[in-house]
Design an enzyme around this catalytic site. Structure first.
Site, PDB file in Angstrom:
ATOM      1  N   GLU A  34      47.639  37.694  33.056  1.00 24.87           N
ATOM      2  CA  GLU A  34      47.395  39.142  32.935  1.00 24.87           C
ATOM      3  C   GLU A  34      48.665  39.950  33.183  1.00 24.87           C
ATOM      4  O   GLU A  34      48.748  40.718  34.140  1.00 24.87           O
ATOM      5  CB  GLU A  34      46.352  39.573  33.970  1.00 24.87           C
ATOM      6  CG  GLU A  34      45.063  38.786  33.963  1.00 24.87           C
ATOM      7  CD  GLU A  34      44.229  38.989  35.230  1.00 24.87           C
ATOM      8  OE1 GLU A  34      44.751  39.536  36.231  1.00 24.87           O
ATOM      9  OE2 GLU A  34      43.063  38.590  35.234  1.00 24.87           O
ATOM     10  N   PRO A  35      49.687  39.802  32.355  1.00 25.06           N
ATOM     11  CA  PRO A  35      50.920  40.561  32.614  1.00 25.06           C
ATOM     12  C   PRO A  35      50.784  42.026  32.213  1.00 25.06           C
ATOM     13  O   PRO A  35      50.138  42.345  31.209  1.00 25.06           O
ATOM     14  CB  PRO A  35      51.952  39.864  31.711  1.00 25.06           C
ATOM     15  CG  PRO A  35      51.159  39.265  30.603  1.00 25.06           C
ATOM     16  CD  PRO A  35      49.774  38.993  31.140  1.00 25.06           C
ATOM     17  N   CYS A  85      57.191  70.716  45.536  1.00 29.02           N
ATOM     18  CA  CYS A  85      57.494  71.209  46.877  1.00 29.02           C
ATOM     19  C   CYS A  85      57.322  70.132  47.938  1.00 29.02           C
ATOM     20  O   CYS A  85      56.462  70.263  48.832  1.00 29.02           O
ATOM     21  CB  CYS A  85      56.609  72.403  47.194  1.00 29.02           C
ATOM     22  SG  CYS A  85      56.748  73.636  45.923  1.00 29.02           S
ATOM     23  N   GLY A  90      51.911  39.162  35.640  1.00 22.29           N
ATOM     24  CA  GLY A  90      53.118  38.517  35.119  1.00 22.29           C
ATOM     25  C   GLY A  90      54.282  38.573  36.092  1.00 22.29           C
ATOM     26  O   GLY A  90      54.114  38.875  37.275  1.00 22.29           O
TER      27      GLY A  90
HETATM   28  N1  LLP Z   1      46.071  41.377  37.390  1.00 21.92           N
HETATM   29  C1  LLP Z   1      45.619  41.972  38.511  1.00 21.92           C
HETATM   30  C2  LLP Z   1      44.355  41.519  39.106  1.00 21.92           C
HETATM   31  C3  LLP Z   1      46.373  42.996  39.106  1.00 21.92           C
HETATM   32  O1  LLP Z   1      45.928  43.567  40.215  1.00 21.92           O
HETATM   33  C4  LLP Z   1      47.595  43.417  38.511  1.00 21.92           C
HETATM   34  C5  LLP Z   1      48.389  44.491  39.085  1.00 21.92           C
HETATM   35  C6  LLP Z   1      48.007  42.781  37.322  1.00 21.92           C
HETATM   36  C7  LLP Z   1      47.224  41.761  36.803  1.00 21.92           C
HETATM   37  C8  LLP Z   1      49.264  43.157  36.603  1.00 21.92           C
HETATM   38  O2  LLP Z   1      50.384  42.824  37.335  1.00 21.92           O
HETATM   39  P1  LLP Z   1      51.866  42.968  36.714  1.00 21.92           P
HETATM   40  O3  LLP Z   1      51.992  41.983  35.592  1.00 21.92           O
HETATM   41  O4  LLP Z   1      51.978  44.363  36.208  1.00 21.92           O
HETATM   42  O5  LLP Z   1      52.773  42.685  37.831  1.00 21.92           O
HETATM   43  N2  LLP Z   1      51.564  50.605  40.736  1.00 21.92           N
HETATM   44  C9  LLP Z   1      52.372  49.506  41.190  1.00 21.92           C
HETATM   45  C10 LLP Z   1      51.904  48.179  40.667  1.00 21.92           C
HETATM   46  C11 LLP Z   1      50.462  47.841  40.997  1.00 21.92           C
HETATM   47  C12 LLP Z   1      50.028  46.525  40.462  1.00 21.92           C
HETATM   48  C13 LLP Z   1      48.603  46.308  40.716  1.00 21.92           C
HETATM   49  N3  LLP Z   1      48.048  45.126  40.142  1.00 21.92           N
HETATM   50  C14 LLP Z   1      53.825  49.776  40.831  1.00 21.92           C
HETATM   51  O6  LLP Z   1      54.109  50.811  40.231  1.00 21.92           O
HETATM   52  O7  LLP Z   1      54.708  48.993  41.163  1.00 21.92           O
END
Ligand code: LLP
Length: 425
Positions: free
Chosen positions: A281-282, A349, A247
């Site tokens: 896929e948000p 730490c 998303g």
């Molecule tokens: N679909 C796929 C294939 C993905 O790899 C991801 C996120 C999403 C959907 C969801 O994306 P969103 O809507 O959340 O932007 N740990 C990182 C973010 C990693 C995102 C990985 N993929 C952070 O804390 O910023």
């Protein structure tokens, strides 16, 4: 200064989430503790549903919540009740999604390195779609499917070589990234899929990165996907679905993410002429601004030329600042007008265990409570046990009530996994 958290804010001088004072949660469940607003999660989901419904019929799209952002079963159940499907990236997330009651027919399986065991389980369950990341994976899926007498709907994830203009560590759609298949090589792989008995290549998937605050990169990627779909149909692939990936970004500090209705219009303009079923896929934008990490001030320490606000949450609880230099605003749970400049740090730490540097905040003292804002996404799920710190508790708030949705780990539980072998005893 804070992320837009409509359901979290001050009433008189105390910080509330919905109708619950955060100080009450800290006293009841201890700190550090993640708190999520059920109402905010539902509103965020509904915003996607409404925006997409403004450009297409509800039966023509599926919102598959990216479980990786926050996979607490209570959160998944809330979304399941709203009608959400799930985007999963591991066998573990598959189990969670199913346990939360999400139907297999609404689950999309993404992920760059799925194991044979994970694929077998997914195929057995009959998921809506598996997003394929390589030729070898395509062949493996077909082989397993034939053995199980199934035909698996798959989408091939293409890498459109579009710069998402987000943090390098969460950019996924550039040609040097490990994800997907070079879009120019996709037609050959779809031809290969036509010959495989266990797969039905029904879709094209794309995901260029997370925390995008502009529509332009999405638009570029979707346009490339649309061109590809036309090409694939010409070569005889019956493409009926397009998976648009994650998303939109959210506000942590001063970012202005795109309006969801404009996003929907852009999807209409780039994709809808194809007459495909749309999957999105948000993750972050569903749960990010619904959560805070609540923490207590352990100490205020005068360093050389700076003051450290040492809190009981650390990089193991919320990794984003240490990992990506991410900004999470810190709000005191009791408002005060006198200001001091602090570095807000945790007890781990490592100098990297720093949440904010040189931030002008209300003056605080040991025992005071603070909320690290916009912590609902990629917070609890990324926590670890570094420094033998038990992972925090999680609490779900609705209206005037709240409930524990994840018990705090205990040190006993952590040590319970260790084994002292005879030769060391
Ligand atoms: N679909 C796929 C294939 C993905 O790899 C991801 C996120 C999403 C959907 C969801 O994306 P969103 O809507 O959340 O932007 N740990 C990182 C973010 C990693 C995102 C990985 N993929 C952070 O804390 O910023």
């Amino acid at each position: 200064m804070s992320g837009k958290q409509k359901n979290t804010g001050y009433k008189k001088n105390a910080l509330y989430m919905e109708g619950v004072e955060l100080a009450h949660i800290a006293e009841t469940f201890g700190t550090p503790v993640y708190c999520y607003s059920a109402t905010q999660i539902e509103q965020n989901y509904d915003a996607y549903r409404k925006a997409l419904s403004s450009v297409m019929d509800a039966k023509n799209f599926t919102i598959c919540y990216a479980c990786k952002a926050n996979s607490n079963l209570a959160v998944l159940r809330l979304l399941q009740k709203q009608g959400a499907g799930a985007d999963i990236v591991s066998g573990g997330e598959l189990q969670r999604a199913l346990k939360a009651g999400i139907a297999p027919g609404k689950i999309v399986y993404s992920g760059v390195g799925k194991s044979e065991a994970e694929l077998t389980e997914a195929i057995r369950r009959g998921l809506f779609q598996i997003n394929v990341e390589s030729e070898r994976e395509l062949e493996l899926i077909s082989k397993i499917a034939v053995k199980l007498k199934k035909k698996v709907p798959v989408a091939i994830r293409v890498n459109p070589n579009v710069d998402a203009k987000t943090h390098a560590k969460i950019t996924t759609g550039k040609k040097e990234n490990k994800f997907g298949i070079d879009i120019s090589k996709a037609p050959a792989l779809y031809r290969r899929a036509q010959k495989l008995k266990g797969v039905d290549a029904v879709g094209v998937a794309v995901h260029i990165g997370s925390q995008l605050t502009s529509l332009a990169p999405f638009k570029r990627a979707y346009a490339r996907v649309a061109e590809l779909v036309v090409k694939l149909r010409r070569q005889g692939n019956d493409i009926t679905r397009v998976d648009l990936g994650g998303g939109i970004g959210i506000t942590y500090k001063d970012e202005t993410p795109p309006d969801l209705y404009l996003y929907a219009l852009m999807v209409r303009d780039t994709i809808l002429q194809l007459g495909v079923h749309v999957i999105i896929e948000p993750g972050r934008s569903i749960v990010g601004n619904a959560g805070v990490l609540l923490s207590r001030v352990v100490n205020v320490k005068q360093g050389t030329g700076k003051k450290f606000l040492i809190i009981d949450a650390a990089m193991n609880d919320l990794m984003r600042p240490a990992l990506y230099g991410a900004y999470h605003a810190v709000l005191p749970c009791k408002k005060s007008s006198s200001k001091t400049v602090y570095d807000v740090v945790g007890p781990v730490c490592e100098t990297g265990d720093t949440f904010l540097t040189g931030e002008r905040l209300p003056a605080m003292k040991p025992g005071d409570l603070v909320a690290l804002m916009t912590g609902g996404a990629y917070g609890a799920v990324m926590s670890s046990n570094y420094n033998t710190r038990p992972q925090p508790a999680e609490v779900l708030v609705r209206g005037d009530g709240c409930a524990l949705v994840r018990r705090r780990q205990t040190v006993e539980e952590l040590m319970g996994h260790d084994i002292i072998p005879d030769f060391a005893a």
